[in-house]
Design an enzyme around this catalytic site. Structure first.
Site, PDB file in Angstrom:
ATOM      1  N   GLY A   1     101.158  85.195  10.217  1.00  0.00           N
ATOM      2  CA  GLY A   1     100.088  84.214  10.413  1.00  0.00           C
ATOM      3  C   GLY A   1     100.271  83.226  11.548  1.00  0.00           C
TER       4      GLY A   1
ATOM      5  CG  ASN B   1      97.813  85.439  16.713  1.00  0.00           C
ATOM      6  OD1 ASN B   1      97.711  84.919  17.827  1.00  0.00           O
ATOM      7  ND2 ASN B   1      98.534  86.532  16.508  1.00  0.00           N
TER       8      ASN B   1
ATOM      9  CB  ILE C   1      91.165 100.754  10.039  1.00  0.00           C
ATOM     10  CG1 ILE C   1      92.455 100.832  10.864  1.00  0.00           C
ATOM     11  CG2 ILE C   1      89.957 101.170  10.867  1.00  0.00           C
ATOM     12  CD1 ILE C   1      92.860 102.241  11.274  1.00  0.00           C
ATOM     13  CG  LEU C   2      87.791  95.496   8.713  1.00  0.00           C
ATOM     14  CD1 LEU C   2      87.317  94.269   9.486  1.00  0.00           C
ATOM     15  CD2 LEU C   2      87.754  95.230   7.210  1.00  0.00           C
TER      16      LEU C   2
ATOM     17  CG  ASN D   1      92.179  93.263  16.272  1.00  0.00           C
ATOM     18  OD1 ASN D   1      92.857  92.617  15.478  1.00  0.00           O
ATOM     19  ND2 ASN D   1      92.624  94.382  16.833  1.00  0.00           N
TER      20      ASN D   1
ATOM     21  CG  HIS E   1      96.086  95.888  20.114  1.00  0.00           C
ATOM     22  ND1 HIS E   1      96.409  96.507  18.921  1.00  0.00           N
ATOM     23  CD2 HIS E   1      96.626  96.640  21.091  1.00  0.00           C
ATOM     24  CE1 HIS E   1      97.120  97.595  19.186  1.00  0.00           C
ATOM     25  NE2 HIS E   1      97.271  97.701  20.492  1.00  0.00           N
TER      26      HIS E   1
ATOM     27  CG  ASP F   1      93.565  98.746  18.374  1.00  0.00           C
ATOM     28  OD1 ASP F   1      93.168  97.777  17.719  1.00  0.00           O
ATOM     29  OD2 ASP F   1      94.628  99.345  18.111  1.00  0.00           O
TER      30      ASP F   1
HETATM   31  C1  GAR Z   1     100.347  90.127  16.265  1.00  0.00           C
HETATM   32  O1  GAR Z   1     101.277  90.533  17.221  1.00  0.00           O
HETATM   33  C2  GAR Z   1      99.047  90.898  16.439  1.00  0.00           C
HETATM   34  O2  GAR Z   1      98.729  91.169  17.769  1.00  0.00           O
HETATM   35  C3  GAR Z   1      99.371  92.169  15.700  1.00  0.00           C
HETATM   36  O3  GAR Z   1     100.072  91.741  14.559  1.00  0.00           O
HETATM   37  C4  GAR Z   1     100.782  90.542  14.869  1.00  0.00           C
HETATM   38  C5  GAR Z   1     100.436  89.507  13.847  1.00  0.00           C
HETATM   39  O4  GAR Z   1     101.167  88.323  14.034  1.00  0.00           O
HETATM   40  N1  GAR Z   1      98.192  92.896  15.374  1.00  0.00           N
HETATM   41  C6  GAR Z   1      98.116  94.210  15.398  1.00  0.00           C
HETATM   42  O5  GAR Z   1      99.046  94.921  15.688  1.00  0.00           O
HETATM   43  C7  GAR Z   1      96.778  94.768  14.995  1.00  0.00           C
HETATM   44  N2  GAR Z   1      96.673  96.120  15.416  1.00  0.00           N
HETATM   45  P1  GAR Z   1     100.812  86.995  13.263  1.00  0.00           P
HETATM   46  O6  GAR Z   1     100.671  87.389  11.787  1.00  0.00           O
HETATM   47  O7  GAR Z   1     101.981  86.097  13.488  1.00  0.00           O
HETATM   48  O8  GAR Z   1      99.514  86.459  13.809  1.00  0.00           O
END
Ligand code: GAR
Length: 195
Positions: A20, A22, A97-98, A112, A114, A150
């Site tokens: 979490g 982000n 995946i939604l 999203n 990525h 993606d």
């Molecule tokens: C992030 O690096 C995000 O880009 C990735 O998961 C991590 C979550 O970090 N997402 C994906 O790979 C989606 N395909 P966070 O929980 O610290 O935000």
């Protein structure tokens, strides 16, 4: 342009599966003076996601939704989104995946983040693949979610250099730092424009 809700704020639903960071960066941004962003709801498919602890601490409404039956899970989320008057959905480390049905029925823009320079390295394990392929740069991308994984329109992207002695860990750290920076900016770009 994303419409403003009754409270003159953009109500965000953030979907997470884990740590979490982000979510935290969007939350901090939303608490800046004159911000029009408001995290109204956090959804997690993982009961033990660290991001849920953060949500609890910050008194954000959150909900764990079991994804063993995807159709039911998505139906529950659609109901929540409607009842909470959500304006925009942001996936932030959400690892499910939604379905196309969900995307259509929500009638909302879905963003999203990525950890790669899309269209390169869609899917999982982006950092190890970039290092193995001797890429000079990696980075992160905020994009719209569509039916193809993606593959939606790119909103914002930022590069980082891959050094000679780069490891998966060091690259992940570097990329995560820029993810946390650009996600709120990408949200504002969508909110303010007809993107
Ligand atoms: C992030 O690096 C995000 O880009 C990735 O998961 C991590 C979550 O970090 N997402 C994906 O790979 C989606 N395909 P966070 O929980 O610290 O935000």
């Amino acid at each position: 342009m994303v419409k403003l809700s009754g409270n003159n704020k953009i109500n965000l639903a953030i979907f997470i599966s884990g740590r979490g960071t982000n979510l935290k960066s969007i939350f901090n941004f939303s608490k800046k003076k004159n911000s029009i962003l408001n995290i109204k709801l956090v959804i997690s498919d993982n009961k033990f996601a660290k991001g849920l602890e953060f949500s609890k601490k910050k008194k954000i409404d959150y909900k764990f939704v079991k994804f063993n039956k995807k159709k039911i899970a998505e139906y529950k989320i659609l109901k929540l989104i409607e009842s909470k008057q959500i304006d925009l959905i942001c996936l932030a480390g959400f690892m499910k995946i939604l379905s196309g049905n969900f995307i259509k029925k929500s009638k909302l823009k879905i963003l999203n983040i990525h950890p790669s320079l899309l269209p390169k390295y869609k899917g999982l394990n982006t950092h190890i693949r970039a290092i193995k392929n001797k890429e000079k740069f990696s980075g992160c991308t905020v994009h719209f979610v569509n039916k193809k994984l993606d593959s939606g329109k790119i909103i914002l992207q930022k590069k980082v250099k891959i050094n000679k002695n780069e490891t998966v860990n060091s690259l992940e750290k570097k990329v995560l730092m820029i993810e946390n920076k650009i996600y709120p900016l990408a949200i504002m770009k969508v909110v303010k424009s007809n993107f």
